[in-house]
Design a protein around this motif. Structure first.
Motif, PDB file in Angstrom:
ATOM      1  N   MET A 190      33.441  65.272  27.007  1.00 22.36           N
ATOM      2  CA  MET A 190      33.120  64.471  28.219  1.00 22.36           C
ATOM      3  C   MET A 190      33.218  63.096  28.203  1.00 22.36           C
ATOM      4  O   MET A 190      32.556  62.639  27.482  1.00 22.36           O
ATOM      5  CB  MET A 190      31.723  65.130  28.770  1.00 22.36           C
ATOM      6  CG  MET A 190      31.451  64.783  30.291  1.00 22.36           C
ATOM      7  SD  MET A 190      31.844  65.900  31.485  1.00 22.36           S
ATOM      8  CE  MET A 190      30.994  67.536  30.865  1.00 22.36           C
ATOM      9  N   LYS A 191      34.049  62.695  29.309  1.00 28.75           N
ATOM     10  CA  LYS A 191      33.856  61.257  29.260  1.00 28.75           C
ATOM     11  C   LYS A 191      33.561  60.491  30.827  1.00 28.75           C
ATOM     12  O   LYS A 191      33.747  61.550  31.633  1.00 28.75           O
ATOM     13  CB  LYS A 191      35.425  60.766  28.951  1.00 28.75           C
ATOM     14  CG  LYS A 191      36.749  61.539  30.079  1.00 28.75           C
ATOM     15  CD  LYS A 191      37.834  60.727  29.584  1.00 28.75           C
ATOM     16  CE  LYS A 191      39.100  61.788  30.218  1.00 28.75           C
ATOM     17  NZ  LYS A 191      40.392  61.303  29.595  1.00 28.75           N
ATOM     18  N   ILE A 192      33.261  59.525  30.833  1.00 29.86           N
ATOM     19  CA  ILE A 192      32.812  59.089  32.059  1.00 29.86           C
ATOM     20  C   ILE A 192      34.038  57.899  32.585  1.00 29.86           C
ATOM     21  O   ILE A 192      34.510  56.891  31.690  1.00 29.86           O
ATOM     22  CB  ILE A 192      31.422  58.151  31.999  1.00 29.86           C
ATOM     23  CG1 ILE A 192      30.327  58.885  31.185  1.00 29.86           C
ATOM     24  CG2 ILE A 192      31.256  57.273  32.907  1.00 29.86           C
ATOM     25  CD1 ILE A 192      30.006  60.017  32.117  1.00 29.86           C
ATOM     26  N   LEU A 193      34.283  58.175  33.719  1.00 31.70           N
ATOM     27  CA  LEU A 193      35.364  57.303  34.320  1.00 31.70           C
ATOM     28  C   LEU A 193      34.807  56.486  35.461  1.00 31.70           C
ATOM     29  O   LEU A 193      34.258  56.961  36.273  1.00 31.70           O
ATOM     30  CB  LEU A 193      36.584  58.030  34.882  1.00 31.70           C
ATOM     31  CG  LEU A 193      37.301  58.956  34.119  1.00 31.70           C
ATOM     32  CD1 LEU A 193      38.288  59.941  35.072  1.00 31.70           C
ATOM     33  CD2 LEU A 193      38.059  58.379  32.862  1.00 31.70           C
ATOM     34  N   GLU A 194      34.681  54.980  35.056  1.00 29.67           N
ATOM     35  CA  GLU A 194      33.819  54.161  36.083  1.00 29.67           C
ATOM     36  C   GLU A 194      34.715  53.756  37.410  1.00 29.67           C
ATOM     37  O   GLU A 194      35.951  54.029  37.286  1.00 29.67           O
ATOM     38  CB  GLU A 194      33.545  52.898  35.322  1.00 29.67           C
ATOM     39  CG  GLU A 194      32.925  53.072  34.204  1.00 29.67           C
ATOM     40  CD  GLU A 194      31.345  53.212  34.541  1.00 29.67           C
ATOM     41  OE1 GLU A 194      30.761  52.830  35.515  1.00 29.67           O
ATOM     42  OE2 GLU A 194      30.623  54.043  33.815  1.00 29.67           O
ATOM     43  N   PHE A 195      34.177  53.893  38.329  1.00 34.32           N
ATOM     44  CA  PHE A 195      34.893  53.591  39.425  1.00 34.32           C
ATOM     45  C   PHE A 195      35.419  52.145  39.815  1.00 34.32           C
ATOM     46  O   PHE A 195      34.675  51.193  39.250  1.00 34.32           O
ATOM     47  CB  PHE A 195      33.846  53.730  40.975  1.00 34.32           C
ATOM     48  CG  PHE A 195      33.628  55.114  41.224  1.00 34.32           C
ATOM     49  CD1 PHE A 195      34.356  56.174  40.696  1.00 34.32           C
ATOM     50  CD2 PHE A 195      32.427  55.454  42.108  1.00 34.32           C
ATOM     51  CE1 PHE A 195      33.802  57.532  40.902  1.00 34.32           C
ATOM     52  CE2 PHE A 195      32.129  56.762  42.145  1.00 34.32           C
ATOM     53  CZ  PHE A 195      32.689  57.984  41.801  1.00 34.32           C
ATOM     54  N   HIS A 196      36.453  51.888  40.434  1.00 33.10           N
ATOM     55  CA  HIS A 196      37.037  50.685  40.721  1.00 33.10           C
ATOM     56  C   HIS A 196      37.030  50.577  42.433  1.00 33.10           C
ATOM     57  O   HIS A 196      37.949  51.548  42.620  1.00 33.10           O
ATOM     58  CB  HIS A 196      38.372  50.277  40.162  1.00 33.10           C
ATOM     59  CG  HIS A 196      38.480  50.795  38.700  1.00 33.10           C
ATOM     60  ND1 HIS A 196      39.509  51.654  37.934  1.00 33.10           N
ATOM     61  CD2 HIS A 196      37.761  50.301  37.512  1.00 33.10           C
ATOM     62  CE1 HIS A 196      39.313  51.395  36.818  1.00 33.10           C
ATOM     63  NE2 HIS A 196      37.924  50.784  36.326  1.00 33.10           N
ATOM     64  N   ARG A 197      36.302  49.823  42.706  1.00 34.94           N
ATOM     65  CA  ARG A 197      36.125  49.759  44.225  1.00 34.94           C
ATOM     66  C   ARG A 197      37.053  48.750  44.859  1.00 34.94           C
ATOM     67  O   ARG A 197      37.146  47.597  44.239  1.00 34.94           O
ATOM     68  CB  ARG A 197      34.628  49.940  44.807  1.00 34.94           C
ATOM     69  CG  ARG A 197      33.877  51.057  44.439  1.00 34.94           C
ATOM     70  CD  ARG A 197      32.354  50.750  44.914  1.00 34.94           C
ATOM     71  NE  ARG A 197      31.635  51.637  44.493  1.00 34.94           N
ATOM     72  CZ  ARG A 197      31.682  53.092  45.072  1.00 34.94           C
ATOM     73  NH1 ARG A 197      32.288  53.249  46.099  1.00 34.94           N
ATOM     74  NH2 ARG A 197      30.811  53.973  44.366  1.00 34.94           N
ATOM     75  N   ASP A 198      37.825  48.913  46.077  1.00 37.94           N
ATOM     76  CA  ASP A 198      38.618  48.045  46.819  1.00 37.94           C
ATOM     77  C   ASP A 198      37.745  47.938  48.292  1.00 37.94           C
ATOM     78  O   ASP A 198      38.145  48.833  49.001  1.00 37.94           O
ATOM     79  CB  ASP A 198      40.088  48.159  46.886  1.00 37.94           C
ATOM     80  CG  ASP A 198      40.761  47.423  47.577  1.00 37.94           C
ATOM     81  OD1 ASP A 198      40.218  46.400  48.205  1.00 37.94           O
ATOM     82  OD2 ASP A 198      42.031  47.417  47.747  1.00 37.94           O
ATOM     83  N   ASP A 199      36.964  47.096  48.426  1.00 39.62           N
ATOM     84  CA  ASP A 199      36.278  46.966  49.547  1.00 39.62           C
ATOM     85  C   ASP A 199      36.847  46.679  50.756  1.00 39.62           C
ATOM     86  O   ASP A 199      36.452  47.235  51.941  1.00 39.62           O
ATOM     87  CB  ASP A 199      34.904  46.045  49.430  1.00 39.62           C
ATOM     88  CG  ASP A 199      33.905  46.351  48.443  1.00 39.62           C
ATOM     89  OD1 ASP A 199      33.887  47.619  48.157  1.00 39.62           O
ATOM     90  OD2 ASP A 199      33.307  45.416  47.542  1.00 39.62           O
ATOM     91  N   ALA A 200      37.938  46.141  50.724  1.00 41.08           N
ATOM     92  CA  ALA A 200      38.750  45.843  51.824  1.00 41.08           C
ATOM     93  C   ALA A 200      39.522  47.070  52.207  1.00 41.08           C
ATOM     94  O   ALA A 200      39.481  47.067  53.606  1.00 41.08           O
ATOM     95  CB  ALA A 200      39.950  44.702  51.346  1.00 41.08           C
ATOM     96  N   SER A 201      39.640  48.055  51.671  1.00 37.98           N
ATOM     97  CA  SER A 201      40.458  49.047  51.983  1.00 37.98           C
ATOM     98  C   SER A 201      39.712  50.611  51.665  1.00 37.98           C
ATOM     99  O   SER A 201      39.895  51.565  52.168  1.00 37.98           O
ATOM    100  CB  SER A 201      41.691  49.462  51.440  1.00 37.98           C
ATOM    101  OG  SER A 201      41.638  49.629  50.064  1.00 37.98           O
ATOM    102  N   ASP A 202      38.319  50.359  51.357  1.00 38.68           N
ATOM    103  CA  ASP A 202      37.354  51.312  50.930  1.00 38.68           C
ATOM    104  C   ASP A 202      38.009  52.285  50.071  1.00 38.68           C
ATOM    105  O   ASP A 202      37.906  53.546  50.023  1.00 38.68           O
ATOM    106  CB  ASP A 202      37.006  52.224  52.492  1.00 38.68           C
ATOM    107  CG  ASP A 202      35.907  51.498  53.160  1.00 38.68           C
ATOM    108  OD1 ASP A 202      35.261  50.591  52.605  1.00 38.68           O
ATOM    109  OD2 ASP A 202      35.978  51.604  54.556  1.00 38.68           O
ATOM    110  N   ARG A 203      38.910  51.876  49.139  1.00 37.94           N
ATOM    111  CA  ARG A 203      39.467  52.793  48.365  1.00 37.94           C
ATOM    112  C   ARG A 203      38.789  52.825  47.021  1.00 37.94           C
ATOM    113  O   ARG A 203      38.318  51.740  46.322  1.00 37.94           O
ATOM    114  CB  ARG A 203      41.005  52.459  48.021  1.00 37.94           C
ATOM    115  CG  ARG A 203      41.822  53.451  47.254  1.00 37.94           C
ATOM    116  CD  ARG A 203      43.442  52.720  47.162  1.00 37.94           C
ATOM    117  NE  ARG A 203      43.917  53.161  45.878  1.00 37.94           N
ATOM    118  CZ  ARG A 203      44.534  54.235  45.820  1.00 37.94           C
ATOM    119  NH1 ARG A 203      44.747  54.800  46.866  1.00 37.94           N
ATOM    120  NH2 ARG A 203      45.204  54.795  44.769  1.00 37.94           N
TER     121      ARG A 203
END
Length: 100
Positions: free
Chosen positions: A1-14
């Motif tokens: 099991m691996k953990i994939l950290e979120f990469h947030r782009d606040d300008a586009s809510d992606r």
């Protein structure tokens, strides 16, 4: 099991993660991938709602409403979460949970 950290782009809510050496959208890929085990919110990992909804469909539940509710819950978990728990230890990448 691996953990994939979120990469947030606040300008586009992606929200994206690095999956199989490329950036993919959590909303359009992870939520529908058979490798996605859950969303990490705080110190807890909450199982992917789509898996539960899909098992309900196989048991004869209302598929449209259940899958829609599961997708909305997944989006809420992603909003509050920090990472995806992924069962893809082989590095295969996206594999649809709706296919065979």
């Amino acid at each position: 099991m691996k953990i994939l950290e979120f990469h947030r782009d606040d300008a586009s809510d992606r929200v994206t993660v690095t999956c199989a050496d490329r950036e993919v959208s959590v909303h359009s890929h992870c939520g529908y991938c058979r490798h996605c085990a859950g969303v990490r919110v705080g110190k807890r990992t909450i199982p992917t709602p789509q898996r539960q909804a899909l098992s309900g469909v196989r048991q004869g539940g209302n598929p449209d409403e259940n899958l829609l509710n599961a997708a909305m819950m997944f989006n809420t978990l992603v909003r509050d979460g920090t990472a995806i728990e992924c069962e893809d230890d082989a590095g295969e990448g996206f594999s649809s949970m709706y296919g065979r």
